[in-house]
Design an enzyme around this catalytic site. Sequence first.
Site, PDB file in Angstrom:
ATOM      1  N   LYS A  92       0.839  -1.209   0.000  1.00  0.00           N
ATOM      2  CA  LYS A  92       0.000   0.000   0.000  1.00  0.00           C
ATOM      3  C   LYS A  92       0.868   1.249   0.000  1.00  0.00           C
ATOM      4  CE  LYS A  92      -3.898  -2.247   2.254  1.00  0.00           C
ATOM      5  NZ  LYS A  92      -4.561  -2.632   3.498  1.00  0.00           N
ATOM      6  N   GLN A 104      -4.576  -0.957   9.645  1.00  0.00           N
ATOM      7  CA  GLN A 104      -4.479  -2.320   9.119  1.00  0.00           C
ATOM      8  C   GLN A 104      -5.050  -3.321  10.135  1.00  0.00           C
ATOM      9  OE1 GLN A 104      -3.313  -3.163   5.972  1.00  0.00           O
ATOM     10  NE2 GLN A 104      -4.008  -5.213   6.476  1.00  0.00           N
ATOM     11  N   ASP A 135     -11.140   3.349   4.141  1.00  0.00           N
ATOM     12  CA  ASP A 135     -11.524   1.932   4.073  1.00  0.00           C
ATOM     13  C   ASP A 135     -13.044   1.781   4.012  1.00  0.00           C
ATOM     14  OD1 ASP A 135      -9.627  -0.025   3.778  1.00  0.00           O
ATOM     15  OD2 ASP A 135      -9.047  -0.044   5.900  1.00  0.00           O
TER      16      ASP A 135
END
Length: 295
Positions: free
Chosen positions: A53, A97, A120
């Site tokens: 990422k 994460q 997200d």
Amino acid sequence: MAGIIDGKAIAETIRADVAAGVAALTAAGGAVPGLAVVLVGDDPASLVYVGRKIAQTRQAGIRSFEHRLPAETGEEELLGLIERLNRDDEVHGILVQLPLPPQIRAERVLDAIDPIKDVDGFHPVNVGRLSIGTDGLVPCTPLGCMLLLETVIDDFRGLKAVVIGKSNIVGKPVAMLLLERECTVTVTHILTRNLPDIVRTADIVVVAAGSPGLVRGEWVKPGAVVIDVGINRVGEPGKGGRLVGDAAFEELGHARAITPVPGGVGPMTVACLLRNTLLAARKQQGADASPKKGA
Ligand code: NAD
């Protein structure tokens, strides 16, 4: 032969579009979009995902702020960091994460992210916006599934879609997106009865179960489109071990189109994260990102 939906190539195009969007935003006097990635602990898979990422974030011209915290970090300490990132004008997107260590409640942490920075799309406000079909940040993997479907389907209206898996990160949001496009959607899960019969009715099958080869050729009607979200490692790495999806790929020659694993949905997830970060940065700077006075 089924058409192969080349997620790797489509993701590359999206990343190039994002890079162009970042350049246009800054050329118009806007701030460079910034993405904060928070990793707690040293889970090997998470380290790989986060590394990927960060690399792709930088390649797109987005600033990357990495926050690596030790595995024993407490919930309050992490919430304090999220609070600081929420207030930081240089940070337009925040990604925590998952999974988090057991002493930290993921729900509390995700709820603490400012919804406008929630790239997200897991914050309840964005989940709510998705369910009522208003503008919000959409979770990356489901968004990627839709962008892949759009490359082979022009008109979704009235199509029958079957989603296998009802997780909050894939199954439920992809079902909402398909419903929004006027598909008739059935969401199934591990306790669904007669799953093969239900799948056989589908024009679109999205499978996110984490069960290698679950969707057999005889489950899928000729001409259906299959999006395989599953990522399963079979065998041992270095000893013939490989990644496979949730669909029995080699049995699906009669499908109209199918995503391979790897190289299908996987690369789309990071590309959509970058897309969401640019979108969030644009919104935080005003929809047209007009040049600042004096700039
Ligand atoms: P999850 O474990 O949270 O949910 C799995 C869902 O599938 C559950 O609702 C369960 O009821 C259902 N299910 C499991 N076995 C089933 C079966 N035999 N029949 C019917 N339903 C069944 O999983 P998740 O986080 O949604 O991930 C699903 C898969 O997608 C995993 O393989 C994961 O690695 C992969 N994934 C890929 C990406 C990507 O970027 N490509 C992103 C997220 C998840």
